[in-house]
Design a protein around this motif. Sequence first.
Motif, PDB file in Angstrom:
ATOM      1  N   ALA A   1      40.666  45.204  46.155  1.00 20.22           N
ATOM      2  CA  ALA A   1      41.723  44.209  45.945  1.00 20.22           C
ATOM      3  C   ALA A   1      41.542  43.003  45.440  1.00 20.22           C
ATOM      4  O   ALA A   1      42.260  42.400  44.591  1.00 20.22           O
ATOM      5  CB  ALA A   1      42.495  44.426  47.368  1.00 20.22           C
ATOM      6  N   ARG A   2      40.458  42.457  45.980  1.00 22.84           N
ATOM      7  CA  ARG A   2      39.911  40.994  45.530  1.00 22.84           C
ATOM      8  C   ARG A   2      39.768  41.198  43.956  1.00 22.84           C
ATOM      9  O   ARG A   2      40.110  40.261  43.408  1.00 22.84           O
ATOM     10  CB  ARG A   2      38.782  40.544  46.187  1.00 22.84           C
TER      11      ARG A   2
ATOM     12  N   SER B   1      41.712  38.997  41.149  1.00 27.96           N
ATOM     13  CA  SER B   1      41.193  38.117  40.245  1.00 27.96           C
ATOM     14  C   SER B   1      41.486  38.314  38.880  1.00 27.96           C
ATOM     15  O   SER B   1      41.613  37.265  38.176  1.00 27.96           O
ATOM     16  CB  SER B   1      39.899  38.102  40.442  1.00 27.96           C
ATOM     17  N   LEU B   2      41.552  39.735  38.439  1.00 27.01           N
ATOM     18  CA  LEU B   2      41.615  39.705  37.095  1.00 27.01           C
ATOM     19  C   LEU B   2      43.215  39.535  36.795  1.00 27.01           C
ATOM     20  O   LEU B   2      43.563  39.283  35.556  1.00 27.01           O
ATOM     21  CB  LEU B   2      41.430  41.495  36.955  1.00 27.01           C
ATOM     22  N   ALA B   3      44.189  40.013  37.744  1.00 25.17           N
ATOM     23  CA  ALA B   3      45.476  39.504  37.490  1.00 25.17           C
ATOM     24  C   ALA B   3      45.796  38.032  37.360  1.00 25.17           C
ATOM     25  O   ALA B   3      46.438  37.590  36.231  1.00 25.17           O
ATOM     26  CB  ALA B   3      46.359  40.182  38.690  1.00 25.17           C
TER      27      ALA B   3
ATOM     28  N   LYS C   1      41.321  36.097  28.116  1.00 27.30           N
ATOM     29  CA  LYS C   1      41.001  37.603  27.685  1.00 27.30           C
ATOM     30  C   LYS C   1      39.959  38.055  28.513  1.00 27.30           C
ATOM     31  O   LYS C   1      39.215  37.428  28.991  1.00 27.30           O
ATOM     32  CB  LYS C   1      40.525  37.479  26.279  1.00 27.30           C
ATOM     33  N   LEU C   2      40.084  39.234  28.976  1.00 24.63           N
ATOM     34  CA  LEU C   2      39.379  39.940  29.940  1.00 24.63           C
ATOM     35  C   LEU C   2      38.361  40.902  28.943  1.00 24.63           C
ATOM     36  O   LEU C   2      38.895  41.512  28.011  1.00 24.63           O
ATOM     37  CB  LEU C   2      40.107  40.964  30.935  1.00 24.63           C
ATOM     38  N   GLY C   3      37.184  41.160  29.547  1.00 24.37           N
ATOM     39  CA  GLY C   3      36.236  42.129  28.893  1.00 24.37           C
ATOM     40  C   GLY C   3      35.510  41.391  27.809  1.00 24.37           C
ATOM     41  O   GLY C   3      35.863  40.117  27.691  1.00 24.37           O
TER      42      GLY C   3
END
Length: 202
Positions: A129-130, A134-136, A144-146
Amino acid sequence: MIYAYCRVSTAHQTEENQRFVIEKFANENNIKIDIWVKETISSSKKLSQRKLGKLIPKLKSGDILITTEISRLARSLMELMGILQTCLEKECQVWTLKEKFRLGTDVQSKVLAFAFGLSAELSKSLLQARVRESLARLKADGKKLGRPFGSKSRELKLTKHQKRLEWMLKRGFSKPKIAKLLGVHKCTIYNYLKTKKLHWVE
């Protein structure tokens, strides 16, 4: 089989005190220790790196593991719970002499096993959930993620092969072809050429 486990953290310590306590207990209760397992290693080391980690898979139903105190088995609560739960599933017992703890196959032990399993699942769910939160949050902030194409490690690889890259450029190799030959994504090739201001022929 009855196993006795003794562990000290450094070579400056000795497990003889622990052995004395276990032998005294065994004599007073007419118990015969079949196998002694002794090691000098910090409990912060991974369980797989310790003799205890190699012993646990060998335990069978009805076996007993005796140690002087519960801290000899593990330092972190989660690791300790994992060890105890594994022993419960194998229907073997864990005895700690200092705390007078007896983990066996009685109803109380089964309640503990359920509590251990539930705690582990809750901990895993909370961690997931954490991570999602955090990603959201990062995504909401426009980050940008990744790992992006053309990461520094891959660009460094291209720098090492710059002469080969230039040779292929002069001979009109296509972008996908060069990317395949150098083992990178075609976007990495494009970004590298743009950064280095190298001429592209297509």
